[in-house]
Design an enzyme around this catalytic site. Structure first.
Site, PDB file in Angstrom:
ATOM      1  N   THR A  26       0.651  -0.812   0.026  1.00 18.48           N
ATOM      2  CA  THR A  26       0.139  -0.010  -0.159  1.00 18.48           C
ATOM      3  C   THR A  26       0.678   1.605   0.321  1.00 18.48           C
ATOM      4  O   THR A  26       0.478   2.252  -0.536  1.00 18.48           O
ATOM      5  CB  THR A  26      -1.204  -0.116   1.009  1.00 18.48           C
ATOM      6  OG1 THR A  26      -1.560  -1.086   0.866  1.00 18.48           O
ATOM      7  CG2 THR A  26      -1.729   1.399   1.554  1.00 18.48           C
ATOM      8  N   SER A  83       1.764  -7.667  -1.135  1.00 18.32           N
ATOM      9  CA  SER A  83       2.874  -8.236  -0.245  1.00 18.32           C
ATOM     10  C   SER A  83       2.187 -10.128   0.352  1.00 18.32           C
ATOM     11  O   SER A  83       2.575 -10.609   0.815  1.00 18.32           O
ATOM     12  CB  SER A  83       2.675  -7.821   1.100  1.00 18.32           C
ATOM     13  OG  SER A  83       1.531  -8.056   1.936  1.00 18.32           O
ATOM     14  N   THR A 103       1.640  -4.035   4.511  1.00 18.90           N
ATOM     15  CA  THR A 103       1.016  -4.943   5.575  1.00 18.90           C
ATOM     16  C   THR A 103       0.809  -5.942   5.943  1.00 18.90           C
ATOM     17  O   THR A 103       0.370  -6.620   6.744  1.00 18.90           O
ATOM     18  CB  THR A 103       0.291  -3.560   6.622  1.00 18.90           C
ATOM     19  OG1 THR A 103      -0.748  -3.767   5.581  1.00 18.90           O
ATOM     20  CG2 THR A 103       1.451  -1.917   6.041  1.00 18.90           C
ATOM     21  N   ASP A 104      -0.144  -6.408   5.086  1.00 14.21           N
ATOM     22  CA  ASP A 104      -1.167  -7.763   5.100  1.00 14.21           C
ATOM     23  C   ASP A 104       0.557  -8.848   5.206  1.00 14.21           C
ATOM     24  O   ASP A 104      -0.158  -9.802   6.494  1.00 14.21           O
ATOM     25  CB  ASP A 104      -1.544  -8.559   4.082  1.00 14.21           C
ATOM     26  CG  ASP A 104      -2.433  -7.810   3.355  1.00 14.21           C
ATOM     27  OD1 ASP A 104      -2.751  -6.163   4.631  1.00 14.21           O
ATOM     28  OD2 ASP A 104      -3.063  -7.267   2.016  1.00 14.21           O
TER      29      ASP A 104
HETATM   30  N1  ASP Z   1      -2.616  -4.722   0.214  1.00 14.58           N
HETATM   31  C1  ASP Z   1      -2.026  -4.628   0.895  1.00 14.58           C
HETATM   32  C2  ASP Z   1      -0.222  -5.625   1.069  1.00 14.58           C
HETATM   33  O1  ASP Z   1      -0.348  -6.035   1.485  1.00 14.58           O
HETATM   34  C3  ASP Z   1      -2.133  -3.459   1.854  1.00 14.58           C
HETATM   35  C4  ASP Z   1      -0.945  -3.054   2.963  1.00 14.58           C
HETATM   36  O2  ASP Z   1       0.383  -2.969   1.807  1.00 14.58           O
HETATM   37  O3  ASP Z   1      -1.363  -2.692   4.002  1.00 14.58           O
HETATM   38  O4  ASP Z   1       0.451  -5.610   0.289  1.00 14.58           O
END
Ligand code: ASP
Length: 354
Positions: free
Chosen positions: A49, A95, A129-130
Site C-alpha cells: 500500500t 505483499s 502490511t498484510d
Molecule cells: N494489500 C496490501 C499489501 O499487503 C496491504 C498493505 O500494504 O497495507 O500489499
C-alpha cells in the site's frame, strides 16, 4: 545592564559555537552535525500500500501499485539531512505475492548490502502490511548482520490525504541509521512505534495503529527529537542465528492446522499427501486439541511429520510447544529448523531459543 550583556554573550555564543553542538541542543543526543558523516541507508522497495496510488486523494481502498521506491523517497524532502539514502527496487508487488523464494533472495541481498563491500549502516524494507510480520520475522532469523534492518509500510495509499507512508519511511530511515538500533534485530516501524519482528503482528485490518506486540510490548518510539528504546530482544536473531540460507532456493514444506470443536483428520490427510515435513497445530488453550482431532495424531506419527503445538489464544506460552509465536511465524521457525534437524528435542531447543 547585566541582562544586556548576557544577551550579547548569548548571541555571540550562538554564532561561534560549532554547528554540531547547536544541532545537539536542538535535536537531542541522536543528532549529527553537518561535519559528522551521515549514516548510509539503503531502502529496499518491495511494493504494498505504501507504493500504491488510488483514483483520488480521499480514496483509501481499491488502489493499486503506482509508485516506485525513488518516487516514495521524493515525498520526504529533508531526508538528506539525516542520511545518505540509496533506493533499490527489489519488487513492486502486493505483499500477498511474497514467497519463500523471494524471502531467501531478499535476506541474502540484505546481508550482502550490510556486510559486503557497500557496507551500508542500515537497511529499510518497504513492504505491504498484510504479510509484513512474516517477512520481518524471516529476516530476523536469517540476515547475518547486527546492523539495523527496519521494515515499514502504510495503511493508506501514498496518494491519499494524510497518507501515513511518507512519515513511516522517514522515521524508518532515521531508525535504520541510528547507532542505538544496532543489535536489536529486525524491527517493524509504523505509526512512530518500534516493534520487534518476533512479537509484532497486524492487529487491525484498516487502522494506522495496526502493528502491535501483544503482551510483550513494543521496543520504543521514533519521535521528533530522535530514537528512544526501552527494551531489547533477548531471543536469538540475525547475527546470532544458526540458520544459514545462503545456498538455499527453498525450504522444507510446513503447514498449519487450525483446531476448533469438531475438527477432524482431513486437513492433516491433505497436508500429508502434499508432502508436508512439519505441521504447526494451532490448538486450544495451553496447546491442547479438541477430542475430535485424536485420529489426526496417528496419521501424523505414521507419516513421520514433525509437529509443534501452538495455541489459537493470542497471548501466553505453550510449554513444550510454540512459546508465544502465532502459527504463521511458528511455521517460519519450523521451516528453518527443519533445514538443520528433524530431531524433536533439538526442535524443541530451537523453539525455546528464538
Ligand atoms: N494489500 C496490501 C499489501 O499487503 C496491504 C498493505 O500494504 O497495507 O500489499
Amino acid at each position: 545592564m547585566v541582562s544586556n550583556r548576557m544577551f550579547i554573550l548569548a548571541c555571540l555564543l550562538t554564532v561561534l559555537l560549532p554547528r554540531q553542538s547547536i544541532d545537539a541542543q536542538v535535536r537531542g543526543g541522536a543528532a549529527r552535525g553537518e561535519d559528522a558523516e551521515k549514516p548510509r541507508v539503503l531502502v529496499l522497495a518491495t511494493g504494498g500500500t505504501i507504493a500504491s496510488r488510488a483514483g483520488s486523494s480521499t480514496q483509501v481502498s481499491g488502489y493499486s501499485i503506482g509508485f516506485t521506491g525513488d518516487q516514495l523517497l521524493a515525498m520526504i524532502p529533508g531526508v538528506e539531512d539525516i542520511a545518505d539514502v540509496t533506493v533499490e527496487q527489489f519488487s513492486n508487488i502486493p505483499s500477498g505475492s511474497m514467497s519463500v523464494e523471494r524471502w531467501i533472495a531478499m535476506s541474502n541481498r540484505i546481508t550482502e548490502l550490510l556486510e559486503g563491500p557497500d557496507d551500508y549502516d542500515g537497511v529499510v524494507v518497504t513492504h505491504g502490511t498484510d504479510t509484513l510480520d512474516e517477512t520481518a520475522f524471516f529476516l530476523h532469523l536469517t540476515v547475518k548482520s547486527d546492523k539495523p534492518v527496519v521494515c515499514t509500510g502504510a495503511m493508506r495509499p501514498s496518494s491519499s490525504v494524510s497518507a501515513d507512508g511518507p512519515m513511516n519511511l522517514f522515521n524508518s530511515i532515521r531508525l535504520a541509521g541510528d547507532p542505538s538500533a544496532r543489535g536489536m534485530g529486525v524491527m517493524v516501524m509504523l505509526n512512530d512505534e518500534i516493534n520487534s519482528a518476533r512479537e509484532v503482528y497486524k492487529s487491525d485490518t484498516h487502522r494506522v495503529e495496526t502493528f502491535q506486540s501483544g503482551a510483550l510490548g513494543f521496543l520504543g518510539w521514533v519521535d521528533s527529537d530522535g530514537v528512544v528504546f526501552y527494551r531489547k530482544p533477548l531471543r536469538r536473531h540475525t547475527a546470532d542465528s544458526e540458520f544459514d540460507i545462503s545456498d538455499r532456493e527453498d525450504l522444507p514444506r510446513v503447514d498449519i492446522v487450525y483446531t476448533y470443536i469438531g475438527v477432524d483428520e482431513y486437513a492433516v490427510k491433505g497436508f500429508v499427501e502434499a508432502g508436508a515435513k512439519g505441521l504447526i497445530i494451532e490448538g486450544i488453550g495451553a496447546g491442547g486439541a479438541p477430542s475430535s482431532f485424536r485420529s489426526a495424531y496417528r496419521l501424523m506419527s505414521e507419516a513421520g511429520i514433525v509437529t509443534v503445538r501452538g495455541s489459537r489464544t493470542p497471548d501466553g506460552r505453550v510449554t513444550g510447544g510454540v512459546d508465544t509465536l502465532p502459527a504463521h511465524k511458528a511455521r517460519i521457525l519450523l521451516m528453518l529448523a527443519l533445514t538443520i534437524t528433524d530431531d524433536r528435542s533439538e526442535i524443541q531447543r530451537i523453539f525455546g531459543e528464538y
